[in-house]
Write an enzyme that holds these catalytic residues in place. Structure first.
Site, mmCIF file in Angstrom:
data_model
loop_
_atom_site.group_PDB
_atom_site.id
_atom_site.type_symbol
_atom_site.label_atom_id
_atom_site.label_comp_id
_atom_site.label_asym_id
_atom_site.label_seq_id
_atom_site.Cartn_x
_atom_site.Cartn_y
_atom_site.Cartn_z
ATOM 1 N N LYS A 1 -2.454 -11.138 -13.973
ATOM 2 C CA LYS A 1 -3.132 -10.256 -13.015
ATOM 3 C C LYS A 1 -3.852 -9.178 -13.810
ATOM 4 O O LYS A 1 -3.392 -8.781 -14.880
ATOM 5 C CB LYS A 1 -2.121 -9.597 -12.074
ATOM 6 C CG LYS A 1 -2.725 -9.090 -10.796
ATOM 7 C CD LYS A 1 -2.839 -10.182 -9.755
ATOM 8 C CE LYS A 1 -3.625 -9.744 -8.549
ATOM 9 N NZ LYS A 1 -3.567 -10.752 -7.471
ATOM 10 N N ASP B 1 -9.397 -10.153 -5.941
ATOM 11 C CA ASP B 1 -8.264 -9.557 -5.224
ATOM 12 C C ASP B 1 -8.864 -8.343 -4.503
ATOM 13 O O ASP B 1 -10.094 -8.300 -4.278
ATOM 14 C CB ASP B 1 -7.143 -9.159 -6.201
ATOM 15 C CG ASP B 1 -5.822 -8.831 -5.491
ATOM 16 O OD1 ASP B 1 -5.102 -9.765 -5.113
ATOM 17 O OD2 ASP B 1 -5.516 -7.638 -5.288
#
Ligand code: NDP
Ligand code: 2IT
Length: 447
Positions: free
Chosen positions: A128, A168
Site C-alpha cells: 500500500k 484508493d
C-alpha cells in the site's frame, strides 16, 4: 521463544515495537483474535513465527515529494510505499492521497491487503502507498505536477513483476493516468505497472466498477447463503466515491433500494431511492465537477444532514463505503435496534473492533472488507493478466469472472467461519486468507 502466544502478550509486543500506530494495531488485533487460536492448533505456524513475520512489512519506503503550485509556491509532501508481503506474488495494492495519510494507516491497509489478495486466489502479494497530499481544491495541473513528482521517486521501487500499485481514496483514473505517463517516460518502457488504467492504454473493463459491484455481490452471497436476497431491501450506503457509487449501482441491479450517500461533510437521505438517473448525476458531481454531496439534496429535494453519518436511518442492509472507523459501537447498536440484518464493507476497516463485537453478538451477517471489497483488487489482478497476454476480455467475461471470484471468496469464508447455524465471516476471512500466505512462507524456510 513463542511460548506465550496469548493475544494479550502478542499485542503488547507488537505495540512496543510499533508505538503510536493505532490503526495498524487495530487491524492486527482483529486478525489475531481469530488467527491466534488457529495457530495454537497448528504448531507448524507457531514454531516458524509466521504471525510475527506477517506483522512486519518486508520494507517501507518513505520519501519527500516537492512540487510547484499554480502560484509558483514550492510545496512539500511525504510519499510512502509499504511493501508488506510478496510470498504469493508481486506486491499489490492501492495508493491513497488524503491529508490523514501516515505510516500507521498505510501499514494497516498493507496488512489487510495480505489477506484480501490471498482470498482472491490470484497470485498477488500485498502493498500500500500514498501521500498526505490533499487533491481537494487543487487544479488538474497541480494534481498532474504532484503525481509526476510522486512517481519520480516511486518508479525506483515498483515494476510489473515487483510491485503493482492502483487507486484508493483520492486516486482515481486521472491520478493513475498521470502516474502511468510519468513511469513510462522515466523507464522508457510500456508495461502494466499500475492497474486502474484507462482502456486506451491497457486498462481493464469493469475495474472502475469492480469494488462496489463486488461488495454488493458479497452481500448477495451472504444473504443467499441464509435463504434471503437484496431484492426489496432498504439499503444505507456511506461515501459517494468510487466504491459507494458502483455499490449503489449493483444494489439497484439486484433490486434493492439505496436511500443514503455521504461525504466527509454529511449525508443525504432520499426516501424514494437513488435510481440510475440520480446516480449518474452523483458520479458526474464527484468525478467531473468534484462537488459536495450536499448539492444532491438541493438538486433532488432530498434531506441533508450536515456533519452526520447515515447509520441512524432505518435499513435492512448497511454498506460502509467511505473510510476507516466510520461505524462505531453506538452506530452498530443503532443498526441492531433498527432491525438491520447485514453489513458488508466496501471500505477498509470502516467498523471499529467494539462495533464488530456488537454486530457479531447480535448475529448480524457481517462481511469484513478484506473479503467483501476484494473485487477491486481481483479485477486489478485480471488487468495484470490481460496486460501479460496482450489481450482484453469483454465486460461480460470480466463481470462473470468477478461474480465467480466473489462467490468463491464467500464460500471459502463460510467454510472457515462456520459456527453452528451462524457464519462468522471475520473468522472465516482471516483464517482462509492466512493459510495460503502462511504455507508459502513455510515453504520458503526462514526467508
Ligand atoms: P474515493 O476517493 O473515490 O471516495 C472516498 C469517499 O469517502 C468520499 O465520499 C469521501 O468524502 C469519503 N471519505 C474519505 N475520507 C473520509 C473521512 N475521513 N471521513 C468521512 N468521509 C470520508 O475513494 P474510494 O471510493 O476508492 O475508497 C473508499 C473506501 O474503499 C476506502 O476505505 C478504500 O480504502 C476502500 N477501497 C477502495 C478500493 C478501490 O478500488 N478504489 C478497493 C477496496 C477498498 P470526501 O469527498 O468528503 O473526502
Ligand atoms: O484496498 C484495495 O484493495 C484497493 N485500493 C485496490 C487495490 C488494487 O491493487 O486494485
Amino acid at each position: 521463544m513463542y511460548d506465550d502466544l496469548s493475544l494479550e502478550h502478542f499485542m503488547s509486543g507488537l505495540k512496543k515495537r510499533t508505538p503510536g500506530e493505532k490503526e495498524f494495531h487495530q487491524a492486527v488485533y482483529e486478525v489475531a483474535e481469530s488467527v491466534i487460536p488457529f495457530i495454537l492448533e497448528h504448531t507448524r505456524y507457531r514454531q516458524a513465527g509466521i504471525i510475527q513475520r506477517m506483522t512486519e512489512p518486508d520494507r517501507t519506503i518513505i520519501f519527500r515529494v516537492n512540487w510547484e503550485d499554480d502560484e509558483g509556491h514550492i510545496r512539500v509532501n511525504r510519499g510512502y510505499r509499504v511493501q508488506f508481503n510478496n510470498s504469493i506474488g508481486p506486491y499489490k495494492g492501492g495508493i491513497r492521497f488524503h491529508p490523514s495519510v501516515n505510516l500507521s494507516i498505510l501499514k494497516f491497509l498493507g496488512f489487510e491487503q495480505t489477506f484480501k489478495n490471498s482470498l482472491t486466489t490470484l497470485p498477488m502479494g500485498a502493498g500500500k502507498g500514498g501521500s498526505d497530499f490533499n487533491p481537494k481544491g487543487k487544479s488538474d495541473r497541480e494534481v498532474m505536477r504532484f503525481c509526476q513528482a510522486f512517481m519520480t521517486e516511486l518508479f525506483h521501487h515498483i515494476g510489473p513483476n515487483t510491485d503493482v500499485p492502483a487507486g484508493d481514496i483520492g486516486v482515481g483514473a486521472r491520478e493513475i493516468s498521470y502516474m502511468f505517463g510519468q513511469y513510462k517516460r522515466l523507464r522508457h518502457e510500456f508495461t502494466g505497472v499500475l492497474t486502474g488504467k484507462a482502456i486506451e492504454f491497457g486498462g481493464s473493463l469493469i475495474r472502475t466498477e469492480a469494488t462496489g459491484y463486488g461488495n454488493a455481490y458479497f452481500m448477495e452471497n451472504m444473504l443467499n447463503h441464509h435463504n434471503d436476497s437484496i431484492k426489496g431491501k432498504t439499503c444505507v450506503v456511506s461515501g459517494s466515491g468510487n466504491v459507494a457509487t458502483y455499490c449503489t449501482e449493483k444494489i439497484n441491479h439486484l433490486g434493492g433500494k439505496v436511500v443514503t450517500l455521504s461525504d466527509s461533510s454529511g449525508f443525504i437521505y432520499d426516501k424514494d431511492g437513488i435510481d440510475a438517473e440520480k446516480l449518474a448525476w452523483v458520479i458526474n458531481l464527484k468525478t467531473v465537477k468534484r462537488g459536495r454531496i450536499s448539492e444532491y439534496a438541493k438538486h433532488f429535494g432530498a434531506e441533508y444532514h450536515k456533519g452526520k453519518r447515515p447509520w441512524g436511518v432505518p435499513c435492512d442492509l448497511a454498506f460502509p463505503c467511505a473510510t476507516q472507523n466510520e461505524l462505531g459501537e453506538d452506530d452498530a447498536k443503532t443498526l441492531v435496534a433498527n432491525g438491520c440484518k447485514a453489513v458488508s464493507e466496501g471500505a477498509n476497516m470502516p467498523t471499529t473492533v467494539e462495533a464488530i463485537h456488537v454486530l457479531l453478538e447480535n448475529k448480524l451477517l457481517y462481511g469484513p472488507g478484506k473479503a467483501a471489497n476484494a473485487g477491486g483488487v481481483a479485477v486489478s489482478g485480471l488487468e495484470m493478466t490481460q496486460n501479460s497476454i496482450r489481450m482484453a476480455w469483454t465486460s461480460e467475461e470480466l463481470e462473470q469472472k468477478l461474480k465467480d471470484i466473489m462467490q468463491n471468496i464467500h464460500n471459502n469464508c463460510a467454510k472457515w467461519g462456520k459456527e453452528g447455524d451462524f457464519t462468522n465471516y471475520v473468522k472465516g476471512a482471516n483464517i482462509a486468507g492466512f493459510i495460503k500466505v502462511a504455507d508459502a512462507m513455510l515453504a520458503y524456510g526462514v526467508a
